[in-house]
Motif scaffolding. Sequence first.
Motif, PDB file in Angstrom:
ATOM      1  N   GLY A   1       0.797  -1.213   0.000  1.00 50.76           N
ATOM      2  CA  GLY A   1       0.000   0.000   0.000  1.00 50.76           C
ATOM      3  C   GLY A   1       0.831   1.265   0.000  1.00 50.76           C
ATOM      4  N   GLN A   2       2.154   1.139  -0.058  1.00 49.23           N
ATOM      5  CA  GLN A   2       3.033   2.305  -0.087  1.00 49.23           C
ATOM      6  C   GLN A   2       2.995   2.985  -1.445  1.00 49.23           C
ATOM      7  OE1 GLN A   2       6.661   0.072   1.321  1.00 49.23           O
ATOM      8  NE2 GLN A   2       7.010   1.993   2.395  1.00 49.23           N
ATOM      9  N   VAL A   3       3.143   4.305  -1.429  1.00 51.41           N
ATOM     10  CA  VAL A   3       3.327   5.042  -2.670  1.00 51.41           C
ATOM     11  C   VAL A   3       4.790   4.917  -3.066  1.00 51.41           C
ATOM     12  CG1 VAL A   3       3.289   7.316  -3.759  1.00 51.41           C
ATOM     13  CG2 VAL A   3       1.458   6.642  -2.202  1.00 51.41           C
ATOM     14  N   VAL A   4       5.033   4.372  -4.256  1.00 54.36           N
ATOM     15  CA  VAL A   4       6.411   4.089  -4.692  1.00 54.36           C
ATOM     16  C   VAL A   4       6.814   4.904  -5.906  1.00 54.36           C
ATOM     17  CG1 VAL A   4       6.338   1.753  -3.741  1.00 54.36           C
ATOM     18  CG2 VAL A   4       5.689   2.119  -6.139  1.00 54.36           C
ATOM     19  N   GLY A   5       5.892   5.681  -6.454  1.00 56.58           N
ATOM     20  CA  GLY A   5       6.241   6.457  -7.634  1.00 56.58           C
ATOM     21  C   GLY A   5       5.084   7.301  -8.119  1.00 56.58           C
ATOM     22  N   ALA A   6       5.260   7.865  -9.306  1.00 51.07           N
ATOM     23  CA  ALA A   6       4.241   8.726  -9.901  1.00 51.07           C
ATOM     24  C   ALA A   6       4.327   8.632 -11.419  1.00 51.07           C
ATOM     25  CB  ALA A   6       4.433  10.174  -9.454  1.00 51.07           C
ATOM     26  N   VAL A   7       3.179   8.834 -12.060  1.00 50.05           N
ATOM     27  CA  VAL A   7       3.097   8.818 -13.523  1.00 50.05           C
ATOM     28  C   VAL A   7       2.245   9.992 -13.966  1.00 50.05           C
ATOM     29  CG1 VAL A   7       2.205   7.599 -15.549  1.00 50.05           C
ATOM     30  CG2 VAL A   7       3.339   6.309 -13.744  1.00 50.05           C
ATOM     31  N   ASN A   8       2.730  10.709 -14.973  1.00 52.19           N
ATOM     32  CA  ASN A   8       1.964  11.804 -15.565  1.00 52.19           C
ATOM     33  C   ASN A   8       1.877  11.595 -17.073  1.00 52.19           C
ATOM     34  OD1 ASN A   8       3.838  13.068 -13.256  1.00 52.19           O
ATOM     35  ND2 ASN A   8       1.833  14.030 -13.175  1.00 52.19           N
ATOM     36  N   ILE A   9       0.682  11.776 -17.622  1.00 52.55           N
ATOM     37  CA  ILE A   9       0.444  11.716 -19.062  1.00 52.55           C
ATOM     38  C   ILE A   9      -0.339  12.973 -19.428  1.00 52.55           C
ATOM     39  CG2 ILE A   9      -0.558  10.396 -20.979  1.00 52.55           C
ATOM     40  CD1 ILE A   9      -0.599   7.960 -18.988  1.00 52.55           C
ATOM     41  N   TRP A  10       0.124  13.693 -20.438  1.00 55.00           N
ATOM     42  CA  TRP A  10      -0.563  14.933 -20.789  1.00 55.00           C
ATOM     43  C   TRP A  10      -0.479  15.197 -22.302  1.00 55.00           C
ATOM     44  CZ3 TRP A  10       4.245  14.652 -18.587  1.00 55.00           C
ATOM     45  CH2 TRP A  10       5.287  15.311 -19.228  1.00 55.00           C
ATOM     46  N   GLY A  11      -1.379  16.077 -22.768  1.00 54.07           N
ATOM     47  CA  GLY A  11      -1.303  16.592 -24.128  1.00 54.07           C
ATOM     48  C   GLY A  11      -1.882  15.723 -25.214  1.00 54.07           C
TER      49      GLY A  11
END
Length: 207
Positions: free
Chosen positions: A95-105
């Motif tokens: 349940g830990q937050v281990v990263g991030a992802v962003n998609i745009w445009g």
Amino acid sequence: MTQGTSRAPHWERSEQASEYGKRALTGELVRLRAAEEDDLVTIADWYRDPEYTVLQSTTYQITSRAETVEHMRKWFDNTTAQGGGNFVVEALDTGQVVGAVNIWGGSLPLRTGTLAIQIGGDFVGKGYGTDALRVAVDFSFRELGLNRLQLNVAAFNPRAIRAYEKAGFVIEGRRRQATFHDGCFHDDLIMAILFDDWAARAAERTA
């Protein structure tokens, strides 16, 4: 989608939609979800970590925690996101937050999205990034309707380049001397995956 490329079969029952919805943002090790307020501090601290900031920025970033958290609050706001989405990466086992992802445009008419992924320093090399990348790429084509997903990566980051290649991205070009660190200009690479590329790989996975 690209003309002539096979699509998934149409749903015939609501249960198919529900099953898809349950797994659309879930992989084998992680799931992608919207960022909560408490997550923003974690992401901001990764972004400010001197060991990793040079891998994430074209120049060395010097910002306070408060400034960076505010930046992340805007960056991870999905209320105005069009042709994309902003997620934290959560490990299924802890349940830990281990990263991030962003998609745009990725809006019409080009349907070309740009992807950025970040894995927290303590979680690098444990398979989370590979799994999160696969989920994000699948979501980009299956749900966002993109035709092309692209990214930039520093040429001096071979680990990331290998991970992107494993996910199906190909090197399309090189931006010469596009970043500046340690008194030197460094190249970065343009990588992308098209819907047709993804569809062929997806067919192989399910064959």
